[in-house]
Design a protein around this motif. Structure first.
Motif, short mmCIF file in Angstrom:
data_model
loop_
_atom_site.label_atom_id
_atom_site.label_comp_id
_atom_site.label_asym_id
_atom_site.label_seq_id
_atom_site.Cartn_x
_atom_site.Cartn_y
_atom_site.Cartn_z
N THR A 69 0.29 -1.32 0.01
CA THR A 69 0.25 0.30 -0.06
C THR A 69 0.94 1.58 0.49
OG1 THR A 69 -2.26 -1.19 1.07
CG2 THR A 69 -1.77 1.11 1.32
N THR A 70 1.77 1.29 0.75
CA THR A 70 2.76 2.68 1.06
C THR A 70 4.16 2.83 0.10
OG1 THR A 70 4.50 1.60 2.85
CG2 THR A 70 2.25 2.80 3.22
N GLU A 71 4.18 1.38 -0.37
CA GLU A 71 5.26 1.32 -1.02
C GLU A 71 5.14 1.22 -2.32
OE1 GLU A 71 8.60 -1.00 0.40
OE2 GLU A 71 8.29 0.70 2.50
N ARG A 72 4.02 1.53 -2.56
CA ARG A 72 3.22 0.48 -4.34
C ARG A 72 4.38 1.44 -5.67
NH1 ARG A 72 -1.15 -2.73 -5.85
NH2 ARG A 72 -1.84 -1.91 -8.42
N SER A 221 17.54 -0.47 -8.07
CA SER A 221 16.64 0.39 -7.87
C SER A 221 16.82 -0.56 -6.21
CB SER A 221 14.90 -0.38 -7.27
OG SER A 221 13.90 -0.18 -5.96
N VAL A 222 17.98 0.78 -4.95
CA VAL A 222 18.02 -0.17 -4.06
C VAL A 222 17.38 1.03 -3.04
CG1 VAL A 222 20.09 2.00 -4.44
CG2 VAL A 222 20.05 0.16 -3.03
N GLU A 223 17.01 0.89 -1.81
CA GLU A 223 16.62 1.36 -0.50
C GLU A 223 17.33 1.28 0.32
OE1 GLU A 223 14.02 0.04 3.06
OE2 GLU A 223 12.46 0.78 0.82
N ILE A 224 17.74 3.11 0.91
CA ILE A 224 18.92 3.33 1.55
C ILE A 224 18.41 4.06 2.94
CG2 ILE A 224 21.10 4.77 2.17
CD1 ILE A 224 21.10 5.93 -1.12
N VAL A 233 30.24 5.18 5.88
CA VAL A 233 29.05 5.56 4.51
C VAL A 233 28.09 6.27 5.16
CG1 VAL A 233 27.56 3.51 3.50
CG2 VAL A 233 30.20 2.97 4.41
N ASN A 234 28.15 6.62 3.74
CA ASN A 234 26.55 7.29 3.91
C ASN A 234 25.65 7.66 2.86
OD1 ASN A 234 27.24 9.54 2.41
ND2 ASN A 234 28.20 10.71 3.91
N LYS A 235 24.04 8.42 2.60
CA LYS A 235 23.70 8.38 1.20
C LYS A 235 24.32 8.70 0.09
CE LYS A 235 20.34 11.47 0.34
NZ LYS A 235 20.88 11.67 -1.12
N THR A 253 13.25 8.54 -3.32
CA THR A 253 12.08 8.84 -2.76
C THR A 253 11.60 8.89 -1.21
OG1 THR A 253 10.39 8.41 -4.51
CG2 THR A 253 9.26 8.58 -2.39
N ALA A 254 12.41 10.24 -0.74
CA ALA A 254 12.18 10.25 0.58
C ALA A 254 11.13 9.40 2.24
CB ALA A 254 12.94 11.00 1.24
N ARG A 255 11.61 8.29 2.31
CA ARG A 255 10.09 8.40 2.78
C ARG A 255 11.07 8.81 5.11
NH1 ARG A 255 10.30 3.74 -0.63
NH2 ARG A 255 11.04 2.44 0.89
N SER A 256 10.08 7.96 6.01
CA SER A 256 10.62 8.44 7.65
C SER A 256 11.76 8.06 7.45
CB SER A 256 8.89 7.81 7.98
OG SER A 256 9.21 5.97 7.67
N MET A 257 11.56 6.99 7.18
CA MET A 257 13.52 6.17 7.39
C MET A 257 14.49 6.28 6.38
SD MET A 257 12.98 6.41 10.98
CE MET A 257 15.18 5.79 11.49
N GLU A 258 13.91 5.92 5.69
CA GLU A 258 14.64 5.52 4.14
C GLU A 258 14.60 6.63 3.24
OE1 GLU A 258 11.84 3.44 5.44
OE2 GLU A 258 12.72 2.44 6.63
N VAL A 259 15.17 6.07 1.87
CA VAL A 259 15.50 6.92 1.10
C VAL A 259 15.59 5.71 -0.21
CG1 VAL A 259 16.40 8.91 -0.71
CG2 VAL A 259 16.59 8.96 2.06
N GLN A 260 14.37 5.83 -1.17
CA GLN A 260 14.80 4.77 -2.19
C GLN A 260 15.11 5.71 -3.62
OE1 GLN A 260 12.89 1.65 -1.98
NE2 GLN A 260 13.55 1.29 -3.91
N VAL A 261 15.60 5.07 -3.95
CA VAL A 261 16.41 5.52 -5.17
C VAL A 261 16.48 4.48 -6.09
CG1 VAL A 261 18.87 5.93 -5.85
CG2 VAL A 261 18.28 6.28 -3.40
N VAL A 262 15.59 4.88 -7.98
CA VAL A 262 15.47 4.48 -8.94
C VAL A 262 16.74 4.90 -10.01
CG1 VAL A 262 13.85 3.66 -10.38
CG2 VAL A 262 13.30 3.77 -8.52
N ALA A 263 17.24 4.39 -10.14
CA ALA A 263 18.15 4.59 -11.32
C ALA A 263 18.34 3.81 -12.64
CB ALA A 263 19.68 4.24 -10.73
N SER A 264 18.91 4.13 -13.93
CA SER A 264 18.66 3.52 -15.15
C SER A 264 20.12 3.53 -16.28
CB SER A 264 17.28 3.41 -16.03
OG SER A 264 17.22 5.01 -16.01
#
Length: 265
Positions: A69-72, A221-224, A233-235, A253-264
């Protein structure tokens, strides 16, 4: 099956905060879990394919529903370029959300490599693969890292992560680690890679240098998890790595505790 609007409402931080303030979180979660699924199964549709998920208890099923639901958007971004015959690498496959959807997208001529070192999560993963008749998925009982040898991980409610220095050694679960490049020697180069490993992402990336440098690998796609990364090590370290290996960042995409990165590429 609850309507999506109600499912989204259950994930709303304000609603959850009110429930916590009124001391009814446990009761509300119990009711929600019972209403969530029929026969303990959660049926979903994503990117034109249908899947069903079943877990050992209602709390685990609610966790699957929360992710779906939240990470669709993140799920769709990681999988939307998959086509029949492609190979997908899922590092930290957990209960199988990404692996099962990818399995259906790449079809019988494609391949999914699911990496999950947590015993309990891997058992649920295998059950969900069987439930969805996914015969093109190879499950690896390994922890991907930047070198071969034991990796110090701790178990938590929905998986496992790196052992913080503050945790006592009694909580340690030594898991066999290996580089992804070594583990993937006999597999096709993945068209897309997803990594979600609770703070171990930089080590996993470094162990996949050869794979990620191959031009056939088109999407990453990596969740940091900034708060869980090891010292030094940092973002920015991870973002630099991604770009140095030929990828252009499509989204952060920043969420409460993570950053979702998509690269191509």
């Amino acid at each position: 099956m609850l309507p999506l609007a109600i499912r989204k409402l259950s994930c709303n931080p304000l609603v959850r905060g009110v429930a916590h303030h009124l001391h009814v979180s446990h009761f509300a979660r119990g009711v929600y879990c019972r209403l969530l699924a029929r026969n303990g199964e959660l049926r979903v549709s994503c990117l034109g394919v249908d899947a069903v998920f079943k877990t050992r208890n209602s709390k685990q099923l609610a966790f699957v529903d929360y992710i779906l639901t939240t990470e669709r958007d993140a799920i769709e971004a990681a999988l939307c370029h998959l086509r029949a015959g492609h190979t997908f690498l899922d590092v930290g496959s957990h209960y199988g959300i990404f692996s099962i959807l990818a399995s259906k997208l790449v079809g019988p001529t494609g391949k999914v490599i699911a990496v999950e070192p947590h015993d309990g999560a891997r058992q649920v993963l295998r059950e969900n693969l069987a439930l969805n008749h996914c015969q093109n998925v190879e499950v690896l009982d390994l922890a991907f890292s930047d070198k071969t040898g034991p990796v110090a991980l701790i178990y938590h409610e929905n998986g496992m992560g790196l052992q913080p220095s503050s945790d006592p050694s009694s909580t340690l679960n030594p898991i066999q680690g290996t580089t992804g490049d070594e583990a993937l020697r006999d597999f096709p180069i993945p068209s897309a890679v997803k990594i979600d490993v609770e703070g171990h992402e930089f080590a996993v990336l470094n162990g996949l240098k050869e794979t990620l440098s191959n031009k056939s690998c088109r999407l990453l796609s990596v969740e940091i998890h900034p708060s869980l990364l090891p010292p030094g090590v940092n973002k920015d370290s991870i973002m630099t790595f991604v770009q140095e290996h030929g990828f252009s960042v499509l989204s952060q995409t920043a969420r409460s505790m993570e950053v979702q990165v998509v690269a191509s590429r």
